[in-house]
Design a protein around this motif. Structure first.
Motif, short mmCIF file in Angstrom:
data_model
loop_
_atom_site.label_atom_id
_atom_site.label_comp_id
_atom_site.label_asym_id
_atom_site.label_seq_id
_atom_site.Cartn_x
_atom_site.Cartn_y
_atom_site.Cartn_z
N PHE A 186 0.15 5.71 -9.91
CA PHE A 186 1.40 6.45 -9.70
C PHE A 186 2.36 5.60 -8.87
O PHE A 186 2.73 5.94 -7.74
CB PHE A 186 1.12 7.78 -8.99
CG PHE A 186 0.16 8.68 -9.73
CD1 PHE A 186 0.19 8.80 -11.10
CD2 PHE A 186 -0.77 9.45 -9.03
CE1 PHE A 186 -0.69 9.63 -11.78
CE2 PHE A 186 -1.65 10.29 -9.69
CZ PHE A 186 -1.60 10.38 -11.07
N VAL A 187 2.79 4.48 -9.43
CA VAL A 187 3.60 3.52 -8.69
C VAL A 187 4.93 4.12 -8.27
O VAL A 187 5.41 3.91 -7.15
CB VAL A 187 3.81 2.24 -9.53
CG1 VAL A 187 4.73 1.26 -8.79
CG2 VAL A 187 2.48 1.58 -9.84
N ASP A 188 5.57 4.88 -9.16
CA ASP A 188 6.88 5.45 -8.84
C ASP A 188 6.83 6.40 -7.66
O ASP A 188 7.84 6.62 -6.98
CB ASP A 188 7.45 6.18 -10.07
CG ASP A 188 7.84 5.22 -11.18
OD1 ASP A 188 7.95 4.01 -10.90
OD2 ASP A 188 8.03 5.68 -12.32
N ALA A 189 5.67 6.99 -7.41
CA ALA A 189 5.51 7.91 -6.27
C ALA A 189 5.08 7.19 -5.00
O ALA A 189 4.91 7.82 -3.96
CB ALA A 189 4.50 9.00 -6.62
N GLY A 190 4.89 5.87 -5.08
CA GLY A 190 4.53 5.10 -3.90
C GLY A 190 3.08 4.69 -3.82
O GLY A 190 2.62 4.17 -2.79
N ALA A 191 2.31 4.88 -4.91
CA ALA A 191 0.90 4.51 -4.90
C ALA A 191 0.76 2.98 -4.92
O ALA A 191 1.56 2.27 -5.52
CB ALA A 191 0.18 5.12 -6.09
#
Length: 468
Positions: free
Chosen positions: A58-63
């Motif tokens: 979940f890169v867009d959420a900061g993962a």
């Protein structure tokens, strides 16, 4: 399980032979026979990714996309396990879904199972299955607060109703991280032997909507609402009750009067007429605890017409004035559950907030409130107990919203004032005037946002700063 490739190869060969022999008999099938369109493969990760499986952080959420790896030294069984390096606070979080390109028929299973351990005792924020672009997450399941220890242990996540899972691609997902200074972080989490199983010991289903409560709501024609608090509880062979959050599509929703309220597969309730209707649900033929009695008084009356001269007003949202700035009413804050829509009340635009935990109204251009003394808003409460906090934010000279990650309060460049709206009369408009005093009184020349915390359901109109 470790000879899986060899066993599957033998099965395919035998199955091929069977098909040839069977076809030679020219036997006709009954019209009642149903054929599975996708393979009933329950494997997710057993020494390696199962067929077609891939990792989507979940890169867009900061993962942290580098937080996952395949581990060969620390395993429960076989040769490998999944490893997640949970960052310390302020360095992102572990979050990903594991999806397959080959759809699976999981209707013959009753649970997702796995073994897990960690380098320290921890509580995993969320873990489950069903995050799937193909189905729009229609059958997502979430288990919150799963406690793990430093020893391998088997865990069970029951399937709310397996008959729904005939073409699933979202086989596993998790999210874990430190939410504040001192929260658990900086440790290693391991998973092994992840698979869907038919245990036969998942019993005594007890579904619920609205967290099992019987609620009432005063509303109006043209408004919308959402069924919340959707859970399914099962009793396991250990005697433990396990409760998961279940997506709306697992449920069959019903309205006692569809001329008043209609509810769709996603749990979205549309108020279409005057009268009273009760919203209930079934899951797998079992009646869910909880309900919502909705009383609609007809169309929504318009909010009171403002009387303050326009020269004394800096409007944010009102049909009575020219707004001082355009605004973003759906900022999409991470973790927000709020559904914000614009509806009509006798021809006037009104903002509707449903299931609000926190959201905001972000001004595209800052508003100079140096000579403004008060913030006005009209609030319509549809149910008893509506209460929310309004944070009036001056964003400072850099005109950017900045919040200290440790305290949740504005940084030195910003100022805000917090006011609690409560004691509202249900079923009518309440006019609220909030004085611009406190910390914001000395810095209000770059007003940039209103943050709304709580509710959960209310309407807003005529939001403007004015001078007494």
């Amino acid at each position: 399980m470790k000879n899986k490739k060899y066993i599957n190869l033998r099965f395919i060969v035998l199955l091929s032979l069977g098909i040839v022999i069977f076809s030679a008999c020219e036997r006709e099938f009954s019209d009642d026979v149903e054929f599975a369109e996708f393979p009933p493969n329950g494997d997710v990760f057993i020494d390696a990714f199962s067929a077609g499986l891939d990792y989507f952080p979940f890169v867009d959420a900061g993962a942290d996309p580098e937080a996952f790896s395949v581990e060969t030294n620390e395993v429960f069984a076989g040769d490998a396990s999944m490893r997640f390096d949970v960052p310390s606070f302020g360095n992102g979080f572990v979050g990903a879904t594991f999806n397959t390109t080959a759809q699976r028929d999981l209707s013959g299973f009753d649970a997702l199972t796995f073994y897990a351990k960690a380098s320290q005792a921890a509580s995993i924020d969320a873990v489950g299955f069903g995050i799937s672009g193909e189905t729009g997450n229609r059958f997502q399941v979430t288990l919150n607060g799963l406690g793990v220890s430093t020893r391998w242990q088997k865990y069970i996540i029951p399937i709310p109703n397996a008959t729904n899972l005939t073409s699933e691609t979202g086989l596993f997902w998790l999210a874990e991280g430190a939410s504040f200074e001192g929260d658990e972080g900086g440790y290693v989490l391991f998973f092994d032997e992840i698979q869907f199983e038919k245990l036969g010991t998942v019993a005594q289903p007890s579904p619920a909507i609205f967290s099992g409560e019987d609620l009432t709501e005063q509303t109006f024609t043209g408004s919308t609402s959402t069924v919340t608090g959707l859970t399914q509880t099962f009793n396991l062979s250990s005697g433990e009750n396990v409760t998961v959050q279940a997506a709306p599509s697992y449920f069959n929703f019903e309205s006692s009067d569809t001329d008043v309220a209609q509810v769709n597969e996603l749990g979205e309730i549309a108020i279409v007429g005057e009268g009273t209707a009760v919203i209930t649900a079934l899951l797998g033929g079992v009646a869910a605890r909880g309900s919502l009695e909705i009383t609609s008084g007809g169309g929504l009356e318009a909010a009171p017409t403002p009387t303050v001269p326009e020269a004394n007003v800096s409007s944010i949202f009102s049909d009575a004035y020219t707004n001082a700035t355009e605004s973003n009413f759906t900022p999409g804050f991470g973790g927000s559950t709020t559904e914000t829509t614009m509806i009509s009340a006798n021809g006037n635009a009104v903002l509707s907030y449903v299931n609000n935990n926190f959201t905001g109204i972000l001004f595209e251009n800052t508003v100079d409130g140096t000579n403004r003394t008060t913030l006005h808003m009209d609030v319509f409460a549809q149910e008893p107990g509506v209460s929310f906090e309004v944070q009036i934010r001056d964003v400072g000279a850099n005109q950017m919203i900045e919040t200290d990650v440790n305290t949740g309060f504005p940084t030195e460049d910003d100022r805000d004032f917090r006011f609690t709206v409560n004691g509202l009369t249900v079923g009518e408009w309440n006019s609220i005037d909030i004085p611009l005093d406190g910390d914001i009184a000395s810095q209000k020349n770059n007003l940039g946002a209103l943050i709304l915390v709580g509710g959960p359901n209310f309407l807003l109109d005529n939001i403007y700063f004015f001078t007494e």
